[in-house]
Design a protein around this motif. Sequence first.
Motif, PDB file in Angstrom:
ATOM      1  N   SER C  20       0.213  -1.167  -0.470  1.00  0.00           N
ATOM      2  CA  SER C  20       0.197   0.161  -0.238  1.00  0.00           C
ATOM      3  C   SER C  20       1.446   0.799   0.028  1.00  0.00           C
ATOM      4  N   VAL C  23       1.812   1.747  -2.931  1.00  0.00           N
ATOM      5  CA  VAL C  23       0.706   1.719  -4.410  1.00  0.00           C
ATOM      6  C   VAL C  23       0.661   3.339  -4.358  1.00  0.00           C
ATOM      7  N   SER C  24       0.618   3.671  -3.200  1.00  0.00           N
ATOM      8  CA  SER C  24      -0.993   4.500  -3.396  1.00  0.00           C
ATOM      9  C   SER C  24       0.188   6.345  -3.275  1.00  0.00           C
ATOM     10  N   PHE C  27       0.955   6.329  -6.861  1.00  0.00           N
ATOM     11  CA  PHE C  27      -0.156   6.569  -7.605  1.00  0.00           C
ATOM     12  C   PHE C  27      -0.129   7.950  -7.693  1.00  0.00           C
ATOM     13  N   ALA C  28      -0.286   8.423  -6.398  1.00  0.00           N
ATOM     14  CA  ALA C  28      -0.181   9.682  -6.585  1.00  0.00           C
ATOM     15  C   ALA C  28       1.019  11.135  -7.311  1.00  0.00           C
ATOM     16  N   PHE C  61       0.489  19.576  -1.659  1.00  0.00           N
ATOM     17  CA  PHE C  61      -0.425  19.912  -1.118  1.00  0.00           C
ATOM     18  C   PHE C  61      -0.985  18.656  -0.507  1.00  0.00           C
ATOM     19  N   PHE C  62      -0.483  17.803  -1.341  1.00  0.00           N
ATOM     20  CA  PHE C  62      -1.613  16.241  -1.200  1.00  0.00           C
ATOM     21  C   PHE C  62      -0.792  15.173  -0.501  1.00  0.00           C
ATOM     22  N   VAL C  65      -1.962  13.710   2.565  1.00  0.00           N
ATOM     23  CA  VAL C  65      -3.032  13.359   3.122  1.00  0.00           C
ATOM     24  C   VAL C  65      -2.430  11.136   2.416  1.00  0.00           C
ATOM     25  N   ALA C  66      -1.839  10.905   1.605  1.00  0.00           N
ATOM     26  CA  ALA C  66      -1.704   9.581   2.007  1.00  0.00           C
ATOM     27  C   ALA C  66      -0.918   8.990   2.684  1.00  0.00           C
ATOM     28  N   ILE C  69      -3.187   8.497   5.672  1.00  0.00           N
ATOM     29  CA  ILE C  69      -3.625   7.734   5.737  1.00  0.00           C
ATOM     30  C   ILE C  69      -2.704   6.118   5.417  1.00  0.00           C
ATOM     31  N   LEU C  70      -1.855   5.911   5.111  1.00  0.00           N
ATOM     32  CA  LEU C  70      -0.640   4.542   5.314  1.00  0.00           C
ATOM     33  C   LEU C  70      -0.374   4.428   6.698  1.00  0.00           C
ATOM     34  N   ALA C 169      -9.662   7.829   8.190  1.00  0.00           N
ATOM     35  CA  ALA C 169      -9.914   8.314   6.778  1.00  0.00           C
ATOM     36  C   ALA C 169     -10.606   9.372   6.554  1.00  0.00           C
ATOM     37  N   VAL C 170     -11.532   9.502   6.627  1.00  0.00           N
ATOM     38  CA  VAL C 170     -12.064  10.349   6.224  1.00  0.00           C
ATOM     39  C   VAL C 170     -12.456  11.377   6.836  1.00  0.00           C
ATOM     40  N   THR C 173      -8.952  13.284   5.953  1.00  0.00           N
ATOM     41  CA  THR C 173      -8.810  13.687   4.720  1.00  0.00           C
ATOM     42  C   THR C 173      -9.193  15.294   4.753  1.00  0.00           C
ATOM     43  N   TRP C 176      -7.564  17.202   6.206  1.00  0.00           N
ATOM     44  CA  TRP C 176      -6.596  17.971   5.580  1.00  0.00           C
ATOM     45  C   TRP C 176      -7.087  19.431   4.534  1.00  0.00           C
TER      46      TRP C 176
END
Lengths: 289, 226, 254
Positions: C20, C23-24, C27-28, C61-62, C65-66, C69-70, C169-170, C173, C176
């Motif tokens: 994970s 991968v996360s 992807f980003a 900025f983002f 976030v991943a 969560i990780l 996670a919700v 996010t 953030w």
Amino acid sequence: MEIQITGLTKQFGDVPALRGVDLTIPSGMFGLLGPNGAGKTTLMRILAGILHASAGAVRVGTHDLSTDAGRQAVKWILGYLPQELGVYPDLTGTEFLEYIAILKGMRDGARRRARVAQLIETVGLEDAARRQLRTYSGGMKRRIGIAQALLNDPRLLIVDEPTAGLDPEERIRFRNMLVALAGDRTVLLCTHIVEDVAQTSHRVALLLGGRVVFDGTTTGLAQAADGRVWSLDSSGPAPSGDLTVVSAIAIERGMRYRVVSEVPPAGASAVAPTLEDGYVAVMQKRRAA
Amino acid sequence: MTALAFESRRLGWPALVAPLFAVLALCFFGLLSQVIGAPAQTDRVLSAIVQVGSMVGGIAAVSAVASDPAIELRLSLPRSVRRSVLLRLLLALLWSSAVIGFATELLHELGRLTSEIPDAPLADQLEWLPPLLLLAGVGALTAVATRAATAGAGVVAAAWVLSNLLSQLWSSVTWLTPLWIALPFDPADPARWYWNRITVALVGMACLAITAVLLGRPEHLLAAER
Amino acid sequence: MSAFLGALRYEFCMQLRRRSVWVSIGFALVLLFALFSRSGPPERVLPPADTALRLVGNASFFLPVAFGILLADRWRRERSLGTLELLDSLPASLGARLWGKYFGATIATMIPLLLAFALFMLYSGVRIGDATLVRFLPLIFVVVIAPGLLFVAAFSIACTEWLPVPLYAVLFTGYWFWGNLVPPERMPTLNCTLLTPIGEYPAAAFFQHTDVGCFNGQSIPIALGLASIALLLATGALALFALQAYITRRAAAR
């Protein structure tokens, strides 16, 4: 219901788990023995329709497990207890069984609840049935696992290490239950506990390195150690060399060793072999080969 | 209990509570804006439900396909794992959609929705529904393909934040714009927005279809990351 | 100390091996590359350090976030795997295990993140004609990004003792977006305060990066940059101490 396995091979990437297994499992109790990593769990998963074979053929009764339809048909008549049974900790014992019963296709609610209540009683969990599974001990989880396997009154029962974690009385009770269930059903008992097979099964197979190294009766397996089992009393060091010490018991003047060896150790006397001796003897021969 | 009731329990209360929580959080911040003397911002804050809803739905979808502790037993049962997981996924999507859809409609009726979309029936729902399908599809697909629910949640969160940022860049990359879930409505070119919604929804559904295919591969399901 | 180092080492290894994580962040990064594939050089020539900070800012900025969560399932994992009882039976203290887990898992997750920042800076540097911009990354990472990541990691590990991971996670996010990206004039937010984990104060104080974001060119003293770093680290540490105290009390009550 007979299971016929022909040339069964299973590869996980480059790692072979089963290498051309040929085996016929008749109705009744059948024991499957073997050391860790021998391929027992892989074989059970294939028989349960969870894994697909890489090569070879498996037939359960009239069902061909190489087809989706065949695997699905077997699932309807199967009771399966995996070695590591995961449960849903937020469900109570009764709820878990009812959920699995629904997934086994038991649609009639009244019959389903009656069957769940009956099995709760069979495995002796009446007092804990309304408690969440997260509060269950290891042995209680095993018992709920046994109960779920029996929910649909399966014609094929595959149980992997069913007595692990059970106390001696429960173990005996469960073994007797399996024998009583066997009748015209096929019950495949996979275990490390040779005693469980000795007490329940007439037929047994041994797996080693993904191959069947013995297939026959339990008496035949015990006979494989004929003339190779010795008892030796010694106050000196433990016997060593090309032999396996099956047991060591402290006696008044030293130790009494039970040894499986082709050549008798000095001062040893021959004794009648048991199933466990037979298992050790077959493994010894195969490893030497 | 029925199979549906059991599957909703397996989905878990966090996935069911999350959309309600998102709506309540936005109401709280909207109220806060009102109280501290920035009432002009209240409607913008409340209207953010159409953006937040897609992220919430995406993470609920990831929860629905997360690994099952009893997977080996489940794979030996006649009712397929795929069917059970898809039922959970459907429940997660329907519930999130119901909550977000109701909140959007309510804001629309109260005239609090700061949207430039023309007043066509259900047009406001297109602001969040296709993005929800896309994020749910991408999140579920990532979680199932990698057998790692955390990867799915990470991808949903990163994609959602990035989609709501860097507007100029999203507009400049022609091949990526059809997948931009936060594409603003342009009254001068409404067709572009409607096509975007269709594309986003279709890609989301395609991801969900691939997820369904992967859920039919037992060996893949046995290898979950924990 | 050895228990802390042992926990740190093996938590590091376990987190680094997770699919994970790669991968996360992968992807980003791909999404970031795609978005910046059409962007040209900046409209005006900026000092290289400023350009480097702008590039880092776009990704920071983002990507965190991943990152957050990780890390969110790390503490809960002991319970779900059934290893908690075994660990509780060992002589190693809860503190050594908790802080070892925190640092081990956080540092491991920082590695792919740092790699992502480096690749993005190299890619963007080549596009705008200065491939050496990446040389600023180590310092920017330590001063601007790492304090925020340590802050986020502490809350991700601590909060999931009480909150289920999907709900966290919700909320994370949402937090953030609200705490880093919503302008303060729009609604009450932690953005543009010393507690902004995106690192605007350290960037402004140490690198005079003030023409974007909260400061409109206004210079920020180094003391405020230091205060922001200290506040982020202290708040993160407080979250972990609270978790430690809670678990200790719960164990004592058993």
